[in-house]
Design an enzyme around this catalytic site. Structure first.
Site, PDB file in Angstrom:
ATOM      1  N   CYS A  60       0.821  -1.219   0.000  1.00 15.32           N
ATOM      2  CA  CYS A  60       0.000   0.000   0.000  1.00 15.32           C
ATOM      3  C   CYS A  60       0.849   1.261   0.000  1.00 15.32           C
ATOM      4  CB  CYS A  60      -0.936   0.005   1.206  1.00 15.32           C
ATOM      5  SG  CYS A  60      -0.029  -0.034   2.750  1.00 15.32           S
ATOM      6  N   CYS A  68      -2.123  -3.847   8.267  1.00 20.34           N
ATOM      7  CA  CYS A  68      -1.638  -2.545   8.738  1.00 20.34           C
ATOM      8  C   CYS A  68      -0.894  -2.690  10.068  1.00 20.34           C
ATOM      9  CB  CYS A  68      -2.781  -1.569   8.920  1.00 20.34           C
ATOM     10  SG  CYS A  68      -3.875  -1.433   7.506  1.00 20.34           S
TER      11      CYS A  68
END
Ligand code: FES
Length: 146
Positions: free
Chosen positions: A52, A121
């Site tokens: 990402c 994440c």
């Protein structure tokens, strides 16, 4: 919300689909944000998630093998900010060994869960923590030691 409990009785809780209050709180008011001066920090790491593009910088002040200060800056999504913030809360005050064994699941559990698609994440925080601890250990080795 049908979490499929009847079809999968072994699953006692359904997946977390939305951010919990704790995630929103740590996203809105992240703890331990900020750079620690280069003269003061004795551990540093910068990690990124290639999937990402988010990045995280982490500074540590280690005294007596214990994390006495920790600071982070991230260029990332709400999940990265909240999980990094919680990671710093969990790591602060811990010995290096205890901090080194923190996992992304510890961070997620402390936040009451995180949506499945955002779980990656939480890896940024623990990766940065381990790499900053390693950086500290390398810096503290006396010159010439193996
Ligand atoms: Fe990149 Fe969350 S989407 S760390």
């Amino acid at each position: 919300l049908n979490t499929g409990d009847h079809e999968h009785p072994e699953e006692r809780t359904g997946p977390v689909l939305y951010y919990t209050e704790a995630v929103i709180d740590h996203f809105m008011r992240p703890r331990n944000v900020g750079e620690i001066d280069i003269g003061e920090a004795n551990g540093f790491a910068e990690v990124g998630d290639p999937s990402c593009g988010d990045t995280l910088k982490l500074w540590l002040v280690v005294q007596d093998k214990t994390i006495s200060r920790i600071g982070f800056r991230t260029f990332g999504c709400p999940g990265a900010i909240a999980t990094s913030s919680m990671m710093t809360v969990l790591a602060l005050g811990k010995t290096l060994d205890a901090a080194d064994s923190l996992t992304d699941d510890d961070v997620i559990d402390a936040l009451g869960g995180i949506p499945e698609r955002k779980k990656h994440c939480s890896l940024l925080g623990v990766q940065a923590l381990r790499s900053a601890i390693l950086n500290h250990k390398e810096r503290s080795q006396p010159p010439g030691s193996p």
